[in-house]
Design an enzyme around this catalytic site. Structure first.
Site, PDB file in Angstrom:
ATOM      1  N   ASP A 167      45.477 -12.645  14.943  1.00  0.00           N
ATOM      2  CA  ASP A 167      46.404 -12.174  15.979  1.00  0.00           C
ATOM      3  C   ASP A 167      47.004 -10.825  15.576  1.00  0.00           C
ATOM      4  OD1 ASP A 167      48.147 -13.046  14.038  1.00  0.00           O
ATOM      5  OD2 ASP A 167      49.335 -14.340  15.335  1.00  0.00           O
ATOM      6  N   SER A 168      46.608 -10.324  14.394  1.00  0.00           N
ATOM      7  CA  SER A 168      46.941  -8.946  14.005  1.00  0.00           C
ATOM      8  C   SER A 168      46.391  -7.957  15.035  1.00  0.00           C
ATOM      9  CB  SER A 168      46.374  -8.631  12.620  1.00  0.00           C
ATOM     10  OG  SER A 168      45.024  -9.024  12.529  1.00  0.00           O
ATOM     11  N   LYS A 228      43.121 -21.075  13.025  1.00  0.00           N
ATOM     12  CA  LYS A 228      44.113 -20.876  11.962  1.00  0.00           C
ATOM     13  C   LYS A 228      45.506 -21.029  12.586  1.00  0.00           C
ATOM     14  CE  LYS A 228      45.156 -16.722  10.043  1.00  0.00           C
ATOM     15  NZ  LYS A 228      46.588 -16.604  10.409  1.00  0.00           N
ATOM     16  N   GLU A 230      49.730 -20.822  11.666  1.00  0.00           N
ATOM     17  CA  GLU A 230      50.758 -20.386  10.714  1.00  0.00           C
ATOM     18  C   GLU A 230      51.775 -21.500  10.473  1.00  0.00           C
ATOM     19  OE1 GLU A 230      52.648 -16.664  11.624  1.00  0.00           O
ATOM     20  OE2 GLU A 230      50.738 -15.598  11.773  1.00  0.00           O
ATOM     21  N   GLU A 240      49.824 -15.526   2.203  1.00  0.00           N
ATOM     22  CA  GLU A 240      50.134 -14.120   2.465  1.00  0.00           C
ATOM     23  C   GLU A 240      51.436 -13.715   1.764  1.00  0.00           C
ATOM     24  OE1 GLU A 240      49.755 -12.856   6.517  1.00  0.00           O
ATOM     25  OE2 GLU A 240      50.669 -10.903   6.127  1.00  0.00           O
TER      26      GLU A 240
HETATM   27  O1  KIV Z   1      46.235 -12.045  12.000  1.00  0.00           O
HETATM   28  C1  KIV Z   1      45.672 -11.798  10.931  1.00  0.00           C
HETATM   29  O2  KIV Z   1      44.922 -10.835  10.802  1.00  0.00           O
HETATM   30  C2  KIV Z   1      45.917 -12.690   9.813  1.00  0.00           C
HETATM   31  C3  KIV Z   1      45.411 -12.289   8.476  1.00  0.00           C
HETATM   32  C4  KIV Z   1      46.170 -11.161   7.931  1.00  0.00           C
HETATM   33  C5  KIV Z   1      45.354 -13.422   7.533  1.00  0.00           C
HETATM   34  O3  KIV Z   1      46.552 -13.689   9.984  1.00  0.00           O
END
Ligand code: KIV
Length: 260
Positions: free
Chosen positions: A42-43, A110, A112, A177
Site C-alpha cells: 500500500d506504499s 499482508k 499490519e 519494519e
Molecule cells: O506497503 C509496503 O510497501 C510495505 C513494505 C514496506 C513492507 O508494507
C-alpha cells in the site's frame, strides 16, 4: 516457488529477497531479476498516487494494481497488502476483501498489526497471511510519525509476543519494519516462520525494499534503511531533458526514426 517453501528456506538459512511492485513492467523486471516474492504494497499510495501516507488507498486501487502486477510476475508469488479499513471493521468484510485478492490471483495477503483472531479465520479458509509488526505505516497518526519501534524493554517484549501470536495464528511470515537489529534477531530466533526485514537489520530471514526506493526513483525523503541500488530518477530526468531539447532544436525525429 511456493509460499510453503519459505519455511524450508529459513531452515536452510537461505535468505529471502522481496520487493514491492505496482504495475506490469515493474513486476516483469523484478521477475527477470530473480526476486523471490513480490509485494503489492500500500506504499503505492505514496510512490504512485503521491499521497503523504498509506491511509487514502482503497480496495479498488489495490485490486487494480494487484491485477496488473500479476500479469508481469509470472511464477513469482504475489502478496497483496490489505489497505487501511479493509480488515479492521468486521470479520465478514475482512474475509471478503482478503478473498478478493486471492480471486485476482494473489497468493496471500499482508495485514499490519497483531490480529490473531482475524489471521486464524483467514488461514482456516485457505487465505495465507503475512503479518507486519514494528512500524506499521497505517498507524502513523498513533505512532506520531515514521520512527524506530521497540526501543524500550516493554515495547520490545510486546513485539516478541505479537510475533509468537501471529505464528500461532497461522501466519506464514512476518514483515518487521523499523526495529533495532537485536530485537529483529530475537524475534527471528523465537519463531519458526520467516521474518522479512525493512529497517530491521541483517538477522532477519529476508529483506524487502520499496521498488522506487531501491532504484532511486523516489526522492521526496529517504529513510536510513533505504539503500539505492541505482539512480534511475537522475537517468530519467537527463533522458527527458535530452529529448525535449532535441525536439526544440529539430534534431529529433531524425531520418532513422522517420519514413521518407
Ligand atoms: O506497503 C509496503 O510497501 C510495505 C513494505 C514496506 C513492507 O508494507
Amino acid at each position: 516457488m511456493e509460499l510453503t517453501d519459505l519455511v524450508k528456506k529459513k531452515q536452510r538459512g537461505e535468505k529471502i529477497a522481496m520487493i514491492t511492485a505496482y504495475d506490469f513492467t515493474q513486476a516483469d523486471i523484478a521477475r527477470e531479476a530473480g526476486i523471490d516474492l513480490i509485494l503489492v504494497g500500500d506504499s503505492l499510495s505514496m510512490v504512485i498516487d503521491g499521497n503523504s501516507s498509506t491511509l487514502p488507498v482503497s480496495m479498488d486501487i489495490m485490486l487494480y494494481h494487484t491485477g496488473i502486477v500479476l500479469k508481469g510476475a509470472g511464477a513469482v508469488p504475489v502478496i497483496a497488502d490489505m489497505p487501511f479499513l479493509s480488515y479492521q471493521t468486521d470479520l465478514p468484510s475482512a474475509i471478503k476483501n482478503a478473498g478478493a485478492f486471492l480471486k485476482k490471483g494473489a497468493k496471500a495477503v499482508k495485514i499490519e498489526g497483531n490480529h490473531p483472531k482475524l489471521v486464524k479465520s483467514l488461514v482456516s479458509i485457505g487465505i495465507p497471511v503475512m503479518g507486519h509488526l514494528g512500524l506499521t505505516p497505517q498507524s502513523v497518526n498513533q505512532l506520531g510519525g515514521y520512527h524506530l519501534q521497540g526501543k524500550d524493554e516493554q515495547s520490545a517484549k510486546e513485539l516478541v509476543e505479537a510475533a509468537k501470536q501471529l505464528e500461532q495464528s497461522g501466519a506464514f511470515s512476518i514483515v518487521l519494519e523499523a526495529v533495532p537489529a537485536y530485537l529483529a534477531k530475537l524475534i527471528t530466533e523465537s519463531i519458526s516462520i520467516p521474518t522479512i526485514g525493512i529497517g530491521a537489520g541483517v538477522y532477519c530471514d529476508g529483506q524487502v525494499l520499496v521498488y522506487h526506493d531501491l532504484l532511486g526513483l523516489f526522492d521526496k525523503f529517504k529513510p536510513k534503511f533505504v539503500k539505492r541500488y541505482a539512480r534511475l530518477r537522475e537517468i530519467a530526468v537527463d533522458a527527458i531533458k535530452n529529448y525535449s531539447s532535441e525536439v526544440k532544436t529539430g534534431k529529433f525525429p531524425d531520418e532513422a526514426h522517420s519514413w521518407n
